[in-house]
Motif scaffolding. Structure first.
Motif, PDB file in Angstrom:
ATOM      1  N   UNK A  55       0.849  -1.197   0.000  1.00  0.00           N
ATOM      2  CA  UNK A  55       0.000   0.000   0.000  1.00  0.00           C
ATOM      3  C   UNK A  55       0.880   1.240   0.000  1.00  0.00           C
ATOM      4  N   UNK A  56       0.570   2.183  -0.875  1.00  0.00           N
ATOM      5  CA  UNK A  56       1.355   3.411  -0.987  1.00  0.00           C
ATOM      6  C   UNK A  56       0.415   4.601  -1.114  1.00  0.00           C
ATOM      7  N   UNK A  70      -5.265  15.110  -6.343  1.00  0.00           N
ATOM      8  CA  UNK A  70      -5.989  14.155  -5.506  1.00  0.00           C
ATOM      9  C   UNK A  70      -5.030  13.437  -4.551  1.00  0.00           C
ATOM     10  N   UNK A  71      -5.514  13.188  -3.357  1.00  0.00           N
ATOM     11  CA  UNK A  71      -4.813  12.308  -2.426  1.00  0.00           C
ATOM     12  C   UNK A  71      -5.237  10.879  -2.735  1.00  0.00           C
ATOM     13  N   UNK A  72      -4.269  10.007  -3.013  1.00  0.00           N
ATOM     14  CA  UNK A  72      -4.575   8.637  -3.435  1.00  0.00           C
ATOM     15  C   UNK A  72      -3.848   7.655  -2.526  1.00  0.00           C
ATOM     16  N   UNK A  80      -4.983  -8.789  -0.679  1.00  0.00           N
ATOM     17  CA  UNK A  80      -5.733  -7.693  -0.057  1.00  0.00           C
ATOM     18  C   UNK A  80      -5.025  -7.187   1.196  1.00  0.00           C
ATOM     19  N   UNK A  81      -5.110  -5.879   1.394  1.00  0.00           N
ATOM     20  CA  UNK A  81      -4.626  -5.249   2.628  1.00  0.00           C
ATOM     21  C   UNK A  81      -5.832  -4.900   3.484  1.00  0.00           C
ATOM     22  N   UNK A  82      -5.757  -5.179   4.765  1.00  0.00           N
ATOM     23  CA  UNK A  82      -6.865  -4.897   5.682  1.00  0.00           C
ATOM     24  C   UNK A  82      -6.384  -3.963   6.793  1.00  0.00           C
ATOM     25  N   UNK A  83      -7.371  -3.310   7.422  1.00  0.00           N
ATOM     26  CA  UNK A  83      -7.077  -2.392   8.540  1.00  0.00           C
ATOM     27  C   UNK A  83      -5.987  -1.381   8.165  1.00  0.00           C
ATOM     28  N   UNK A  84      -6.222  -0.692   7.058  1.00  0.00           N
ATOM     29  CA  UNK A  84      -5.256   0.303   6.580  1.00  0.00           C
ATOM     30  C   UNK A  84      -5.466   1.596   7.378  1.00  0.00           C
ATOM     31  N   UNK A 123      -4.931  -3.741  -6.662  1.00  0.00           N
ATOM     32  CA  UNK A 123      -5.291  -2.820  -7.725  1.00  0.00           C
ATOM     33  C   UNK A 123      -6.310  -1.770  -7.329  1.00  0.00           C
ATOM     34  N   UNK A 124      -6.902  -1.896  -6.154  1.00  0.00           N
ATOM     35  CA  UNK A 124      -7.911  -0.919  -5.729  1.00  0.00           C
ATOM     36  C   UNK A 124      -7.244   0.329  -5.185  1.00  0.00           C
ATOM     37  N   UNK A 125      -7.850   1.476  -5.464  1.00  0.00           N
ATOM     38  CA  UNK A 125      -7.333   2.740  -4.975  1.00  0.00           C
ATOM     39  C   UNK A 125      -8.453   3.570  -4.387  1.00  0.00           C
TER      40      UNK A 125
END
Length: 223
Positions: A55-56, A70-72, A80-84, A123-125
């Motif tokens: 995650x970046x 935009x803040x991305x 999948x990443x959880x609890x970001x 791939x989700x943003x």
């Protein structure tokens, strides 16, 4: 007697060397097995690390309005990443017009963003409009650099190393760009024309035009 002793000594020596060779071969096989096991473990760990989410955070121009940033926050990994958890220092601010629709002075208002994202699949943003380059121009009181700290969980809920990203507005403030028109822009232009016409003739003024043919086949016009 001497001959027998010599033969016995020779046999013992040959047996010792044979045992040493056997031991050396066994040791070599064991070392090769250990190296192979280490290589397998390293490959497995490397594969597991590659499979973890990545995650970046970044500051990116809007797809259709390149002077709006935009803040991305996006997941570029394979799982999948959880609890970001997202932390921004200092608190992000936006420059907004005191009177929308005018070119007057601006106010500072906080940028609203979620402190936690439950999940980001590969791939989700997630993104939100932050500010316009033109709106921030000359606003020296607004910070230009923001540090974003991200923490998140990966495979089997394992907490990944904390990462930090520095977003610098100065990288984009002097950037040139090309603009282009879309259907949305056409709709805005039509709305602007209607607004201008309403100011000229009034919104409730109705113009009536009647054309009719008389008995002598001439035309009359009423408006």
């Amino acid at each position: 007697m001497l001959i027998t002793f010599a033969l016995l000594k020779s046999q013992i020596t040959l047996a010792m060397w044979s045992d040493i060779a056997t031991i050396a071969a066994a040791a070599g096989t064991l070392l090769a097995a250990l190296f192979a096991l280490c290589a397998i473990c390293q490959t497995r760990n490397l594969t597991k690390q590659k499979a973890q989410p990545y995650v970046a955070a970044s500051l990116e121009p809007h797809q259709h309005v390149p002077w709006v940033m935009e803040l991305v926050v996006a997941n570029y990994g394979q799982t999948a990443a959880t609890n970001v958890h997202i932390t921004i220092d200092p608190d992000p601010l936006r420059a907004v017009l005191k009177n929308p629709g005018s070119d007057g002075p601006t106010n500072e208002t906080p940028l609203h963003y979620p402190k936690t994202l439950s999940v980001l699949v590969p791939g989700q943003r997630w993104g939100t409009t932050w500010d316009s380059i033109f709106m921030r121009h000359g606003r020296n009181e607004l910070p230009t650099q923001y540090t974003i700290t991200l923490t998140y969980d990966g495979i089997k809920g394992k907490r990944q190393p904390q990462t930090e990203y520095v977003l610098d507005w100065d990288m984009y403030s002097a950037r040139g760009h090309l603009g282009y028109k879309t259907i949305s822009n056409i709709g805005d232009d039509i709305a602007g024309i209607k607004k201008a016409m309403d100011k000229i003739v009034g919104p409730n003024l109705v113009h009536e035009v009647i054309l009719r043919e008389t008995e002598d086949r001439s035309h009359t016009r009423k408006s």
